[in-house]
Design a protein around this motif. Structure first.
Motif, mmCIF file in Angstrom:
data_model
loop_
_atom_site.group_PDB
_atom_site.id
_atom_site.type_symbol
_atom_site.label_atom_id
_atom_site.label_comp_id
_atom_site.label_asym_id
_atom_site.label_seq_id
_atom_site.Cartn_x
_atom_site.Cartn_y
_atom_site.Cartn_z
ATOM 1 N N VAL A 53 -111.962 -40.460 -21.614
ATOM 2 C CA VAL A 53 -112.978 -39.687 -20.890
ATOM 3 C C VAL A 53 -114.209 -40.559 -20.624
ATOM 4 O O VAL A 53 -114.877 -41.008 -21.560
ATOM 5 C CB VAL A 53 -113.408 -38.440 -21.700
ATOM 6 N N THR A 54 -114.510 -40.807 -19.352
ATOM 7 C CA THR A 54 -115.688 -41.608 -18.989
ATOM 8 C C THR A 54 -116.934 -40.739 -19.118
ATOM 9 O O THR A 54 -117.040 -39.692 -18.488
ATOM 10 C CB THR A 54 -115.558 -42.139 -17.545
ATOM 11 N N LYS A 55 -117.882 -41.182 -19.957
ATOM 12 C CA LYS A 55 -119.084 -40.380 -20.227
ATOM 13 C C LYS A 55 -120.240 -40.728 -19.289
ATOM 14 O O LYS A 55 -120.976 -39.879 -18.847
ATOM 15 C CB LYS A 55 -119.514 -40.571 -21.678
ATOM 16 N N ALA B 60 -113.249 -39.770 -11.271
ATOM 17 C CA ALA B 60 -112.667 -38.439 -11.519
ATOM 18 C C ALA B 60 -112.915 -38.015 -12.967
ATOM 19 O O ALA B 60 -113.328 -36.878 -13.239
ATOM 20 C CB ALA B 60 -111.169 -38.462 -11.217
ATOM 21 N N SER B 61 -112.698 -38.944 -13.896
ATOM 22 C CA SER B 61 -112.904 -38.648 -15.320
ATOM 23 C C SER B 61 -114.363 -38.293 -15.589
ATOM 24 O O SER B 61 -114.669 -37.332 -16.297
ATOM 25 C CB SER B 61 -112.483 -39.875 -16.145
ATOM 26 N N TYR B 62 -115.279 -39.049 -14.985
ATOM 27 C CA TYR B 62 -116.713 -38.794 -15.155
ATOM 28 C C TYR B 62 -117.108 -37.431 -14.596
ATOM 29 O O TYR B 62 -117.897 -36.697 -15.188
ATOM 30 C CB TYR B 62 -117.503 -39.907 -14.454
ATOM 31 N N LEU B 63 -116.527 -37.082 -13.443
ATOM 32 C CA LEU B 63 -116.854 -35.810 -12.796
ATOM 33 C C LEU B 63 -116.099 -34.622 -13.408
ATOM 34 O O LEU B 63 -116.282 -33.484 -12.991
ATOM 35 C CB LEU B 63 -116.541 -35.884 -11.294
ATOM 36 N N LYS B 64 -115.217 -34.944 -14.394
ATOM 37 C CA LYS B 64 -114.417 -33.914 -15.072
ATOM 38 C C LYS B 64 -113.481 -33.183 -14.101
ATOM 39 O O LYS B 64 -113.347 -31.952 -14.141
ATOM 40 C CB LYS B 64 -115.310 -32.899 -15.811
ATOM 41 N N SER C 110 -107.379 -34.131 -7.520
ATOM 42 C CA SER C 110 -108.443 -33.353 -6.849
ATOM 43 C C SER C 110 -109.382 -34.284 -6.100
ATOM 44 O O SER C 110 -109.777 -34.004 -4.967
ATOM 45 C CB SER C 110 -109.264 -32.558 -7.866
ATOM 46 N N LEU C 111 -109.726 -35.400 -6.740
ATOM 47 C CA LEU C 111 -110.651 -36.337 -6.099
ATOM 48 C C LEU C 111 -110.017 -36.945 -4.849
ATOM 49 O O LEU C 111 -110.674 -37.072 -3.811
ATOM 50 C CB LEU C 111 -111.066 -37.435 -7.085
ATOM 51 N N SER C 112 -108.738 -37.300 -4.928
ATOM 52 C CA SER C 112 -108.042 -37.850 -3.755
ATOM 53 C C SER C 112 -108.067 -36.849 -2.604
ATOM 54 O O SER C 112 -108.287 -37.221 -1.454
ATOM 55 C CB SER C 112 -106.575 -38.146 -4.093
#
Length: 200
Positions: free
Chosen positions: A67-69, A171-175, A180-182
């Motif tokens: 998970v990117t914080k 995507a990980s940062y935006l949760k 979904s991001l694509s």
């Protein structure tokens, strides 16, 4: 080194002489994309300044997902505060996303310098408080709006990150999921092409 010295001028707390002296204790360190500045379970004992590049701070959730914080950008100081001050193993990891150049200083050098330059303690406290406030500000949009709203806000605030950071980290940062991001990016590209604008 000039960027570091410029950053050490923050708040006008250190004199020119002090800045030169403190800067002389920093060591240059290069990281290739994917390399870690600090890994999980190590004790943080260095403060770093980003001369160029981008790093991400990430943790692993209960399901073992990465998970990117948050992201660390050029001209920012960073340290794992909790691990640095408690001398406990870090629960976060710091990784270069692109080739990055850092200046680092060891805790022992900071302690020695703080004895010689009392204002250095005040400087570090001020920078730490500013960094914490920035982190809150950086992340304040993550809890509002849908996935598309969050992505558009991210692009607006951090155009360089949006261009240089791999999509799965964003995507990980935006949760949100990479899928979904694509979908959002595809939709925005199609919309911009329809309007005759360049792609975001």
């Amino acid at each position: 080194m000039e960027k570091l010295k410029s950053a050490l001028e923050f708040g006008g707390i250190l004199s020119k002489q002090d800045i030169d002296y403190v800067a002389s204790h920093y060591k240059n360190r290069s990281l290739k994309a994917g390399e870690h500045f600090q890994e999980f379970h190590k004790i943080a004992n260095e403060i770093a300044f980003v001369e160029s590049g981008i790093l991400r701070v990430y943790a692993v959730d209960d399901n073992g997902n990465d998970v990117t914080k948050y992201f660390i950008r050029k001209n920012q100081f960073f340290v794992d505060l909790e691990s640095y001050y408690t001398a406990k193993p870090a629960t976060d990891s710091f990784q270069a996303i692109v080739n990055s150049v850092l200046y680092t200083i060891h805790k022992s050098a900071i302690e020695k310098l703080s004895d010689e330059i009392p204002n250095l303690y005040i400087f570090i406290k001020s920078v730490t408080e500013a960094a914490l406030l920035n982190k809150i500000k950086d992340n304040d949009f993550l809890n509002f709006g849908d996935a598309k709203t969050k992505y558009l806000e991210f692009v607006k605030r951090y155009p360089t990150l949006a261009q240089q950071v791999p999509q799965h980290y964003i995507a990980s940062y935006l949760k949100i999921t990479p899928q979904s991001l694509s979908r959002i990016r595809k939709e925005l590209v199609e919309k911009s092409h329809g309007n005759g604008r360049s792609k975001p």
